[in-house]
Motif scaffolding. Sequence first.
Motif, PDB file in Angstrom:
ATOM      1  N   PHE A 134       0.834  -1.140   0.015  1.00 52.01           N
ATOM      2  CA  PHE A 134       0.072   0.149  -0.017  1.00 52.01           C
ATOM      3  C   PHE A 134       0.819   1.290   0.030  1.00 52.01           C
ATOM      4  O   PHE A 134       0.318   2.450   0.433  1.00 52.01           O
ATOM      5  N   ILE A 187      -7.774  -4.043  -7.741  1.00 51.04           N
ATOM      6  CA  ILE A 187      -7.554  -5.034  -6.703  1.00 51.04           C
ATOM      7  C   ILE A 187      -7.888  -6.381  -7.240  1.00 51.04           C
ATOM      8  O   ILE A 187      -6.941  -7.294  -7.053  1.00 51.04           O
ATOM      9  N   VAL A 310     -11.858  -9.043   1.877  1.00 50.41           N
ATOM     10  CA  VAL A 310     -11.942  -7.765   2.849  1.00 50.41           C
ATOM     11  C   VAL A 310     -11.695  -6.314   2.098  1.00 50.41           C
ATOM     12  O   VAL A 310     -12.163  -5.581   2.777  1.00 50.41           O
ATOM     13  N   THR A 318     -17.079   2.460   1.474  1.00 48.37           N
ATOM     14  CA  THR A 318     -16.350   3.730   2.092  1.00 48.37           C
ATOM     15  C   THR A 318     -15.922   4.676   0.683  1.00 48.37           C
ATOM     16  O   THR A 318     -16.018   6.012   1.141  1.00 48.37           O
ATOM     17  N   THR A 319     -15.336   4.231  -0.270  1.00 51.44           N
ATOM     18  CA  THR A 319     -15.122   5.082  -1.555  1.00 51.44           C
ATOM     19  C   THR A 319     -16.535   5.575  -1.951  1.00 51.44           C
ATOM     20  O   THR A 319     -16.251   7.060  -2.134  1.00 51.44           O
ATOM     21  N   ALA A 378     -17.568   6.531   7.587  1.00 44.52           N
ATOM     22  CA  ALA A 378     -18.115   5.269   6.843  1.00 44.52           C
ATOM     23  C   ALA A 378     -18.245   4.364   7.611  1.00 44.52           C
ATOM     24  O   ALA A 378     -19.304   3.717   7.645  1.00 44.52           O
ATOM     25  N   ARG A 384     -12.996  -3.040  19.377  1.00 42.00           N
ATOM     26  CA  ARG A 384     -11.841  -3.925  19.723  1.00 42.00           C
ATOM     27  C   ARG A 384     -12.365  -4.856  21.041  1.00 42.00           C
ATOM     28  O   ARG A 384     -13.614  -4.805  21.157  1.00 42.00           O
ATOM     29  N   MET A 441     -11.031   9.862  14.051  1.00 43.79           N
ATOM     30  CA  MET A 441     -10.687   8.647  13.642  1.00 43.79           C
ATOM     31  C   MET A 441     -11.453   8.057  12.333  1.00 43.79           C
ATOM     32  O   MET A 441     -11.311   6.834  12.241  1.00 43.79           O
ATOM     33  N   PHE A 443     -10.188   7.096   9.627  1.00 46.19           N
ATOM     34  CA  PHE A 443      -9.509   5.932   9.066  1.00 46.19           C
ATOM     35  C   PHE A 443      -8.999   4.975  10.136  1.00 46.19           C
ATOM     36  O   PHE A 443      -8.180   4.114   9.945  1.00 46.19           O
ATOM     37  N   GLY A 444      -9.759   5.145  11.364  1.00 47.56           N
ATOM     38  CA  GLY A 444      -9.136   4.491  12.643  1.00 47.56           C
ATOM     39  C   GLY A 444      -7.955   5.135  13.270  1.00 47.56           C
ATOM     40  O   GLY A 444      -7.666   6.163  12.944  1.00 47.56           O
ATOM     41  N   ASP A 445      -7.419   4.333  14.019  1.00 52.37           N
ATOM     42  CA  ASP A 445      -6.293   4.809  14.763  1.00 52.37           C
ATOM     43  C   ASP A 445      -5.445   3.738  15.143  1.00 52.37           C
ATOM     44  O   ASP A 445      -5.947   2.497  15.407  1.00 52.37           O
ATOM     45  N   ARG A 448      -3.633  -0.816  13.952  1.00 42.67           N
ATOM     46  CA  ARG A 448      -4.902  -1.221  13.319  1.00 42.67           C
ATOM     47  C   ARG A 448      -5.636  -0.480  12.370  1.00 42.67           C
ATOM     48  O   ARG A 448      -6.739  -0.714  11.913  1.00 42.67           O
ATOM     49  N   ILE A 451      -5.680   0.038   6.457  1.00 42.54           N
ATOM     50  CA  ILE A 451      -4.337  -0.157   5.744  1.00 42.54           C
ATOM     51  C   ILE A 451      -4.268   0.431   4.614  1.00 42.54           C
ATOM     52  O   ILE A 451      -3.420   0.797   3.627  1.00 42.54           O
ATOM     53  N   GLY A 452      -5.502   0.621   3.913  1.00 38.17           N
ATOM     54  CA  GLY A 452      -5.904   1.176   2.461  1.00 38.17           C
ATOM     55  C   GLY A 452      -6.234   2.644   2.544  1.00 38.17           C
ATOM     56  O   GLY A 452      -6.833   3.103   1.566  1.00 38.17           O
ATOM     57  N   MET A 455      -4.835   4.505  -0.323  1.00 39.10           N
ATOM     58  CA  MET A 455      -5.703   4.065  -1.657  1.00 39.10           C
ATOM     59  C   MET A 455      -7.156   4.497  -1.662  1.00 39.10           C
ATOM     60  O   MET A 455      -7.503   5.310  -2.662  1.00 39.10           O
ATOM     61  N   GLY A 456      -7.833   4.410  -0.577  1.00 39.33           N
ATOM     62  CA  GLY A 456      -9.326   5.127  -0.358  1.00 39.33           C
ATOM     63  C   GLY A 456      -9.239   6.588  -0.681  1.00 39.33           C
ATOM     64  O   GLY A 456      -9.954   7.098  -1.517  1.00 39.33           O
TER      65      GLY A 456
END
Length: 505
Positions: A134, A187, A310, A318-319, A378, A384, A441, A443-445, A448, A451-452, A455-456
């Motif tokens: 990536f 992909i 995945v 999301t995109t 999204a 977790r 957040m 794209f998260g934090d 973890r 990862i994309g 690209m997104g």
Amino acid sequence: MIGVVLLFTAFTLLYVYLKWTFSYWDRKGFPSAGVNIPFGVLDSVWQKKQCYGRAIQDLYNSTKGPVVGMYLTLRPALLIRDAHLAHDMLVKNFASFHDRGVYVDEENDPMSAGIFQMEGAGWKNLRAKMTPSFTSGKLKAMFETSNSVGDKLLAHLRKELEQSGTKEVDMKSVMGTYAIDIIASTIFGLDVDSFADPQNEFIEISRRINRNTSKDIIRSIALVLYPAMEKFFVRIGWKQEGIEMMRKLTNRIVDLRENNNIVRKDMLQLLLQLRNQGNTSTDDSVWSAESAKHGVKSMSKDLIAGQLFVFYGAGHETTASGISFTLYELTQNPEALAKAQEDVLQAIEQHGGLTYDALSAMKYLDACVMETTRKYPALPILNRVCTQDFSVPDSNLVIKKGTPIVISLMGLHRDAEHFPDPLSYQPERFLEGNYNQAAYMGFGDGPRHCIGARMGKLNVKLALAKILSNFDLEVRKEKQEIEFALHGLTLLPKAGVPVRLSLKK
Ligand code: HEM
């Protein structure tokens, strides 16, 4: 008589069980809310009043304090309300919160062992091996493919506007098709044009995966909340048609490439490098996946299919929503629209066309994407599972191993304490930094995080730049908030996302 006694006993046992289950947080000394037996905080979802993400947001809005115990139906889970605590849990205290706690069974069901679901050392190993796929160098090498999908989008929109030169377009539907083609081509390595051929195999698979029948709903609840139940469903052979079709399709493409030594610049090719050589090349110009040691495969075809599945799941909605919500907001905010248009045109001029470097130079457009993922995350929640007992700082509360934790992105991102005037669309926040960074957040934090993400963002910006440089967008007379669909785990618009486009004069 015996029947009455048995019935009475059954009801008493059920009553005791429910009382015991729904007193979990009281017994642990945690504050709790939304104790509606038997659906807990998901009561409004069951009553079809709210979607999952909004139900959790309601709990966030109606409570106080850093942590609140809740019940996701019969499962006690902890809502983390404090932005700094949530950020620390995902980053500094990753050792206590490294898994998502959703269904995964690598041994018996490799399609379930995607990087999103994997746990512990298996996840860590896979994430390290996949990260080189990536990099910006890899994305740059794939840009030609994404760009040609962008051109198909343009051709489709031009055709739509051919007769009158102006038209209200449902961006939800158009961008759904664009996102499918981006994923199919960059992909899976498929040469598709779903605008011209809306019945192609990939679209068919996607339709089946996104169906919303009661069977599908049961499976998605089991997948997230009751992994043991999902394991049981898989063991008894209850297959999900769409997933099975995707597994077969991936197997077919892998065979075709391996038997004919076909090399393409896409994610599948990088996974084939992993399968045949044990790692992904860090040299962005090397795409061959020939076996280093003949016959030794470090990843099965089904495990590759699991990763592609995945990427499809994580990258599609999301995109599509990133693009359509941005366009919608720009038509409600003429100043932001003008700035975004200028940013795009300037970068195109400076770089001699809509190249990868031109896209990277569009900083205002970057801020738009950030602001869209803030207002419309999204994934409206992050989750977790606690992997080792954790003491909540400045309290005597201990989160026990095995407890699911949930962070409400809709709650944090639309909280005026973190983002002043949260419903107004202000990309400038992200240029000026006047917001609480721990609370964003999209794209998260932590280790973890998405990862994309690169690209997104690239694919969202590509579609936006194509549209902004080729069409005029009509500003809406009255501002109107988007209503959200009641189904699904992602944040989806209830109806379409209407945007009126005109051919540039
Ligand atoms: C605008 C587009 C996107 C948004 C807003 C987005 C958002 C997210 C979020 C919020 C997460 C959860 C992170 C966490 O739990 O901390 C995530 C995870 C993930 N995303 Fe994305 N995503 C996007 C595009 C993509 C794309 C295009 C791909 C792949 C091609 C992708 C692959 C993944 C994967 C594999 C994970 C799981 C990572 C792991 O568990 O190690 N995403 N994404």
